[in-house]
Design a protein around this motif. Sequence first.
Motif: not given
Length: 415
Positions: A355-368
């Motif tokens: 995340t630090l390298e890409h500047g991207v935060i993945p989403p939490v699966a199955n969460l609205d």
Amino acid sequence: MTRNARTTTVVTGLGLVTPAGDDEETFWAGLCAGRSAARRCPELAGLPADFACPADRTDLDEALGGRTGWRMSRFTKMALVAARRAVADAGLRPRDWDGDRVGVVLGVGVGGVPVLEDSVRRLDANGPQAVSPLLAPMMMPNAAAGEIAIDLGARGPGLAPATACASGATALATAHDLLAAGRCDVVVAGGAESVLTPLVAAAFAQLGALSTRTGDPAAASRPFAPDRDGFVLGEGAAVLVLERSDHAAARSARPRAVLAGAGSTTDAHHPTAPDPAGRGARRAVETALGEAGWAAHQVDHVNAHGTSTPLNDAMEATLIAGLFPHRPPVTAPKGVLGHTLAAGGAIEAAATVLTLEHGVIPPVANLDAPPAEWDIDCVTKQPRRLPVERALSNSFGFGGHNVVLAFEHAGHSVR
């Protein structure tokens, strides 16, 4: 322990074996897609939870080569494959390093339970002569740390911390201490676990810890969701190469991130339930922040432990909301990976580095969305692009173990 102010701990290599993928690109794509890796497993048929998140994309024996794997349990094979990948990623060659200055710290939960189960069946069916003379070294929890040290010629400290689901993070915090104290120049550290067996699955089910969404396994792991009902078992390994920054600089290595601080505490509350007030977890966060020299408002992102259990998620959401009113975005990889137990803290530390390298935060699966009463900003549906300079990775384990790791972007503070 006296910290050496002239050097920092840097991450120079990552190695992975996970349900989402075993190479870095596939793993990262899997996290960012936000799709659960859970599926039904024939070996768990007939159990209350007959599904899990296996890490079976790699033929481990083929990856190890030769006849090395014949004396190892599955968790040890995973750990060794991940360690070799991490060392290669770091650009290190074990034949060239000073092995006396290289440590191995590999967190583990329970060790070689599958081989132990199989051996009990053999003993019952055919007597003691059917038990392998290699059972003891295959099932012992320190087997992975020992095999990695043998394979790499690492003759420094060799440790196998067991703090349940915080073990992988404990290994990284311990490695950080060894480097800061000047006892090592390089530490190969992480966690591994492989216990997708009927006995272990039944034990967690009897405890009421597992999701029972048998009709839809892919939707079962749902961290911070209002209707979460338990975790999904997973397996895997992650190893990070941690290095003194002066040692990395001397060989012109590229730091991938800085491990700026770590905090470890114990709840002293209950064998399996977290302190609902989160007092121990809060102290772990505050210790990590203090060692890193950060104020709470400087945290850009939290990689949550996020197990999808009612008690853990409630405690952790309250903790994050109370400590970080500026609402840094939160993710929880267990929605995709399931709960890989001792490996979780190390796998999620690797995700935090990415995340630090890409500047991207993945989403939490199955969460609205999390419950309205929790004032936390969970990333949902799609990855979120955001420059992240400072991030925390939380890990909590049975026994009341709390470990929080503070990672910083490599370009920010490496000396």
